[in-house]
Scaffold this motif. Sequence first.
Motif, PDB file in Angstrom:
ATOM      1  N   PHE A  87       0.872  -1.233  -0.067  1.00  0.00           N
ATOM      2  CA  PHE A  87      -0.165   0.190  -0.061  1.00  0.00           C
ATOM      3  C   PHE A  87       0.960   1.163  -0.040  1.00  0.00           C
ATOM      4  CE2 PHE A  87      -3.248   2.892   1.313  1.00  0.00           C
ATOM      5  CZ  PHE A  87      -4.210   2.490   0.723  1.00  0.00           C
ATOM      6  N   VAL A  88       0.665   1.897  -1.069  1.00  0.00           N
ATOM      7  CA  VAL A  88       1.707   3.427  -1.452  1.00  0.00           C
ATOM      8  C   VAL A  88       0.706   4.525  -1.329  1.00  0.00           C
ATOM      9  CG1 VAL A  88       3.059   4.566  -2.820  1.00  0.00           C
ATOM     10  CG2 VAL A  88       3.355   2.072  -2.172  1.00  0.00           C
ATOM     11  N   HIS A  89       1.263   5.605  -0.717  1.00  0.00           N
ATOM     12  CA  HIS A  89       0.340   6.891  -0.809  1.00  0.00           C
ATOM     13  C   HIS A  89       1.135   7.597  -1.762  1.00  0.00           C
ATOM     14  CE1 HIS A  89      -2.173   6.559   2.946  1.00  0.00           C
ATOM     15  NE2 HIS A  89      -1.166   5.416   2.896  1.00  0.00           N
ATOM     16  N   VAL A  90       0.406   8.597  -2.575  1.00  0.00           N
ATOM     17  CA  VAL A  90       1.146   9.420  -3.563  1.00  0.00           C
ATOM     18  C   VAL A  90       0.692  10.845  -3.451  1.00  0.00           C
ATOM     19  CG1 VAL A  90       1.380   9.876  -6.178  1.00  0.00           C
ATOM     20  CG2 VAL A  90       1.003   7.496  -5.110  1.00  0.00           C
ATOM     21  N   PHE A  91       1.429  11.893  -3.681  1.00  0.00           N
ATOM     22  CA  PHE A  91       1.055  13.348  -3.541  1.00  0.00           C
ATOM     23  C   PHE A  91       1.492  13.881  -4.505  1.00  0.00           C
ATOM     24  CE2 PHE A  91       1.549  11.459   0.949  1.00  0.00           C
ATOM     25  CZ  PHE A  91       0.281  11.892   1.342  1.00  0.00           C
ATOM     26  N   GLY A  92       1.203  15.279  -4.940  1.00  0.00           N
ATOM     27  CA  GLY A  92       1.284  15.740  -5.783  1.00  0.00           C
ATOM     28  C   GLY A  92       0.398  17.163  -5.954  1.00  0.00           C
ATOM     29  N   TYR A  93       0.686  17.976  -6.975  1.00  0.00           N
ATOM     30  CA  TYR A  93       0.041  19.291  -7.254  1.00  0.00           C
ATOM     31  C   TYR A  93       0.004  19.216  -8.738  1.00  0.00           C
ATOM     32  CZ  TYR A  93       1.691  21.170  -2.877  1.00  0.00           C
ATOM     33  OH  TYR A  93       2.176  21.393  -1.391  1.00  0.00           O
TER      34      TYR A  93
ATOM     35  N   VAL B 258      -2.380  20.560  -2.633  1.00  0.00           N
ATOM     36  CA  VAL B 258      -1.646  19.162  -2.690  1.00  0.00           C
ATOM     37  C   VAL B 258      -2.797  18.166  -2.912  1.00  0.00           C
ATOM     38  CG1 VAL B 258      -1.551  18.635  -0.279  1.00  0.00           C
ATOM     39  CG2 VAL B 258      -0.298  17.330  -1.800  1.00  0.00           C
ATOM     40  N   ILE B 259      -2.731  17.186  -3.891  1.00  0.00           N
ATOM     41  CA  ILE B 259      -3.511  16.130  -4.085  1.00  0.00           C
ATOM     42  C   ILE B 259      -3.175  14.729  -3.303  1.00  0.00           C
ATOM     43  CG2 ILE B 259      -5.157  14.926  -5.961  1.00  0.00           C
ATOM     44  CD1 ILE B 259      -5.810  17.767  -5.108  1.00  0.00           C
ATOM     45  N   HIS B 260      -3.915  13.677  -2.865  1.00  0.00           N
ATOM     46  CA  HIS B 260      -3.613  12.700  -2.414  1.00  0.00           C
ATOM     47  C   HIS B 260      -4.204  11.595  -2.930  1.00  0.00           C
ATOM     48  CE1 HIS B 260      -4.324   9.445   0.759  1.00  0.00           C
ATOM     49  NE2 HIS B 260      -2.862   9.457   0.810  1.00  0.00           N
ATOM     50  N   CYS B 261      -3.517  10.368  -3.466  1.00  0.00           N
ATOM     51  CA  CYS B 261      -4.184   9.242  -3.793  1.00  0.00           C
ATOM     52  C   CYS B 261      -3.556   7.964  -3.063  1.00  0.00           C
ATOM     53  CB  CYS B 261      -3.733   8.839  -5.161  1.00  0.00           C
ATOM     54  SG  CYS B 261      -4.451  10.062  -6.320  1.00  0.00           S
TER      55      CYS B 261
ATOM     56  N   ASP C 128      -5.919   9.553 -10.024  1.00  0.00           N
ATOM     57  CA  ASP C 128      -6.067  10.238 -11.359  1.00  0.00           C
ATOM     58  C   ASP C 128      -5.819  11.617 -11.507  1.00  0.00           C
ATOM     59  OD1 ASP C 128      -7.696  11.448  -9.419  1.00  0.00           O
ATOM     60  OD2 ASP C 128      -9.737  11.493 -10.437  1.00  0.00           O
ATOM     61  N   MET C 129      -4.594  11.815 -10.950  1.00  0.00           N
ATOM     62  CA  MET C 129      -3.691  13.107 -10.811  1.00  0.00           C
ATOM     63  C   MET C 129      -3.488  13.278 -12.196  1.00  0.00           C
ATOM     64  SD  MET C 129      -1.364  13.949  -7.708  1.00  0.00           S
ATOM     65  CE  MET C 129      -1.554  12.608  -6.363  1.00  0.00           C
ATOM     66  N   SER C 130      -3.338  14.517 -12.826  1.00  0.00           N
ATOM     67  CA  SER C 130      -3.099  14.953 -14.017  1.00  0.00           C
ATOM     68  C   SER C 130      -1.387  15.445 -14.150  1.00  0.00           C
ATOM     69  CB  SER C 130      -3.979  16.090 -14.652  1.00  0.00           C
ATOM     70  OG  SER C 130      -3.905  17.095 -13.810  1.00  0.00           O
ATOM     71  N   ALA C 131      -1.304  15.924 -15.264  1.00  0.00           N
ATOM     72  CA  ALA C 131      -0.239  16.730 -15.553  1.00  0.00           C
ATOM     73  C   ALA C 131       0.341  17.626 -14.223  1.00  0.00           C
ATOM     74  CB  ALA C 131       0.024  17.297 -16.871  1.00  0.00           C
ATOM     75  N   GLY C 132       1.575  17.847 -14.021  1.00  0.00           N
ATOM     76  CA  GLY C 132       2.088  18.611 -13.068  1.00  0.00           C
ATOM     77  C   GLY C 132       2.115  17.845 -11.767  1.00  0.00           C
TER      78      GLY C 132
ATOM     79  N   GLN D 278      -4.063  -0.136 -16.282  1.00  0.00           N
ATOM     80  CA  GLN D 278      -5.045   0.526 -16.214  1.00  0.00           C
ATOM     81  C   GLN D 278      -5.068   2.052 -16.125  1.00  0.00           C
ATOM     82  OE1 GLN D 278      -6.924  -1.607 -13.005  1.00  0.00           O
ATOM     83  NE2 GLN D 278      -7.620  -3.378 -14.330  1.00  0.00           N
ATOM     84  N   THR D 279      -6.192   2.644 -16.601  1.00  0.00           N
ATOM     85  CA  THR D 279      -6.246   3.988 -16.426  1.00  0.00           C
ATOM     86  C   THR D 279      -7.010   4.124 -15.349  1.00  0.00           C
ATOM     87  OG1 THR D 279      -6.249   4.428 -18.929  1.00  0.00           O
ATOM     88  CG2 THR D 279      -7.095   6.127 -17.463  1.00  0.00           C
ATOM     89  N   PRO D 280      -6.937   5.147 -14.469  1.00  0.00           N
ATOM     90  CA  PRO D 280      -5.755   6.099 -14.154  1.00  0.00           C
ATOM     91  C   PRO D 280      -4.769   5.266 -13.194  1.00  0.00           C
ATOM     92  CG  PRO D 280      -7.397   6.912 -12.828  1.00  0.00           C
ATOM     93  CD  PRO D 280      -7.794   5.507 -13.621  1.00  0.00           C
ATOM     94  N   THR D 281      -3.578   5.584 -13.615  1.00  0.00           N
ATOM     95  CA  THR D 281      -2.400   5.153 -12.633  1.00  0.00           C
ATOM     96  C   THR D 281      -1.126   6.077 -12.899  1.00  0.00           C
ATOM     97  OG1 THR D 281      -3.242   2.724 -13.163  1.00  0.00           O
ATOM     98  CG2 THR D 281      -0.513   3.222 -12.292  1.00  0.00           C
ATOM     99  N   LEU D 282      -0.697   6.423 -11.872  1.00  0.00           N
ATOM    100  CA  LEU D 282       0.591   7.345 -11.901  1.00  0.00           C
ATOM    101  C   LEU D 282       1.689   6.277 -11.308  1.00  0.00           C
ATOM    102  CD1 LEU D 282       0.050  10.627  -9.837  1.00  0.00           C
ATOM    103  CD2 LEU D 282       0.371  10.054 -12.328  1.00  0.00           C
TER     104      LEU D 282
END
Length: 146
Positions: free
Chosen positions: A41-47, A64-67, A86-90, A123-127
Amino acid sequence: MLPPATTRDSSWRTLLPGGHPIADVTGSQQIGFGQPVEDEFVHVFGYPNYGLNDPGDKYVGSRVIHCAGTSHPGPKVPLLWGETCDMSAGSSGGPHLAHFDTRTGTGTVVGVTTTDEELAGGQTPTLYATRLGDSAHRLYDWAQSR
């Protein structure tokens, strides 16, 4: 041949000696080389800023967005490990943290966002993040010795 971002997307910063360790000033996270493992289990953060010029878009780059989800290798590029998100570019460069404690905000960095399913497959969406392997570990050790 794989694009360089899929195999070598890591860097370390060294600062001039003689001052305070940057981690003492800013705080830091642990680093996990050779992680994550499948289904961890992994947490992802981004802007993400896909909708930067559209105030109606949920991703405008200002917060900040979290998945979070289980990790898996990219079908086309197994050096990339990803989580459903489902984070986008950036959002590139945002941390992927294993063993993340939501109370303390600490965890183990196992990669930083490199790409999405377009390059790695799946699969979509994946970072996806490049796994921090032996070469990243050697670079880190070298930077620590400076």
